[in-house]
Design an enzyme around this catalytic site. Sequence first.
Site, PDB file in Angstrom:
ATOM      1  CG  ASP A 242       9.082  -3.909  -2.321  1.00 24.48           C
ATOM      2  OD1 ASP A 242       7.904  -3.579  -2.049  1.00 24.48           O
ATOM      3  OD2 ASP A 242       9.408  -5.076  -2.620  1.00 24.48           O
TER       4      ASP A 242
ATOM      5  CG  ASP B 169       5.237  -7.070   5.747  1.00 22.83           C
ATOM      6  OD1 ASP B 169       4.194  -6.444   5.525  1.00 22.83           O
ATOM      7  OD2 ASP B 169       5.685  -7.941   4.975  1.00 22.83           O
TER       8      ASP B 169
ATOM      9  CB  SER C  71      -0.932  -0.014   1.223  1.00 23.37           C
ATOM     10  OG  SER C  71      -0.159  -0.100   2.410  1.00 23.37           O
TER      11      SER C  71
ATOM     12  N   GLY D 212       2.175  -9.240   1.771  1.00 21.55           N
ATOM     13  CA  GLY D 212       1.298  -9.284   0.597  1.00 21.55           C
ATOM     14  C   GLY D 212       1.587 -10.488  -0.280  1.00 21.55           C
TER      15      GLY D 212
ATOM     16  CD  GLU E 282       7.461  -7.746  -2.128  1.00 18.76           C
ATOM     17  OE1 GLU E 282       6.515  -6.952  -2.128  1.00 18.76           O
ATOM     18  OE2 GLU E 282       7.780  -8.403  -1.127  1.00 18.76           O
TER      19      GLU E 282
HETATM   20  O1  LIG Z   1       6.278  -7.319   1.283  1.00 23.24           O
HETATM   21  C1  LIG Z   1       5.270  -6.829   0.823  1.00 23.24           C
HETATM   22  C2  LIG Z   1       4.325  -7.581  -0.015  1.00 23.24           C
HETATM   23  O2  LIG Z   1       4.715  -8.912  -0.126  1.00 23.24           O
HETATM   24  C3  LIG Z   1       4.963  -5.394   1.067  1.00 23.24           C
HETATM   25  O3  LIG Z   1       6.003  -4.620   0.594  1.00 23.24           O
HETATM   26  C4  LIG Z   1       4.798  -5.228   2.547  1.00 23.24           C
HETATM   27  O4  LIG Z   1       3.711  -6.045   2.964  1.00 23.24           O
HETATM   28  C5  LIG Z   1       4.527  -3.777   2.938  1.00 23.24           C
HETATM   29  O5  LIG Z   1       3.288  -3.358   2.500  1.00 23.24           O
HETATM   30  P1  LIG Z   1       2.648  -1.964   2.895  1.00 23.24           P
HETATM   31  O6  LIG Z   1       3.341  -0.919   2.080  1.00 23.24           O
HETATM   32  O7  LIG Z   1       1.204  -2.145   2.547  1.00 23.24           O
HETATM   33  O8  LIG Z   1       2.847  -1.753   4.369  1.00 23.24           O
END
Ligand SMILES: O=C(CO)[C@H](O)[C@H](O)COP(=O)(O)O
Length: 265
Positions: A101, A104, A47, A117, A123
């Site tokens: 990128d 979490d 997001s 995600g 990634e």
């Molecule tokens: O690793 C990821 C997806 O696999 C995302 O980069 C991670 O979940 C962060 O997401 P957000 O920007 O919604 O906090």
Amino acid sequence: MSVSTGTVPVATITLSAIEQSKRLAAYTAVDKHILPEHKVIGIGSGSTVPYVVERIVAQGRELNKDRVFIPTGFQSKELIVMSSLNLGDVDQFPTIDVTIDGADEVDLDLNCIKGGGACHLREKVLAEAAKTFIVVADYRKNAEYLGTNFTPGVPVEVVPFAYAQVLRKLHSVLGSPNATLRMAKAKAGPVVTDNSNFVIDAPFPREMMMDPSTILAKIKMLTGVVEVGLFCNMAQAAYFGNEDGSVTVKRKVESKVVEESILPS
Ligand SMILES: O=C(CO)[C@H](O)[C@H](O)COP(=O)(O)O
């Protein structure tokens, strides 16, 4: 220009403090790291990344027309296409100038948990392919140790037929007795990744999370594991947007991590 976060266009809503923090981190990182000479750019998932794309689009058509953008999954591919940016893939462009990128959680040494995600395989490929890998996140992700605020555990992508065996090993050998198969929210059954695999979330005790490289190596050795959402020694810098409008930057300088603050202007 408005970038979609799902159903609501970003430009037409009042952003919450967390969304503002994500945007601040993303805009600052793009301004510092996406330079005119960068022609191949990796776009992460989650997001926070729509704000990255929004800021790149704002650099203008003249700069972006000679660039190619590489997605980490379905979501970022849509984002690239919907923003009228040029789409490529990492098999055509195995060297990427900069990948940006989300994460979490990020620890003191810039190790990250990724895969909330379920995109962490692609990634990681794009992070490794990049000359510079940059992380953007809101203040909740800035932690001393991994697993502090992000508690579901380490995301582990597995081939479907091996999941039960990998779960058993995580429970009984690797020290994650509460590891579980990630279930879908709007579908019966498990989450299925962009690569048609399953995801296990494996929480580890804090003393083990203080050494993420060792956990990474052990999980990666399990047969059937495709990739582990621990990104150790990969990020050159992480940008965290804060509630007060400042940005905390952690970056590697000669293999040490230094922290600085960019104050609101
Ligand atoms: O690793 C990821 C997806 O696999 C995302 O980069 C991670 O979940 C962060 O997401 P957000 O920007 O919604 O906090």
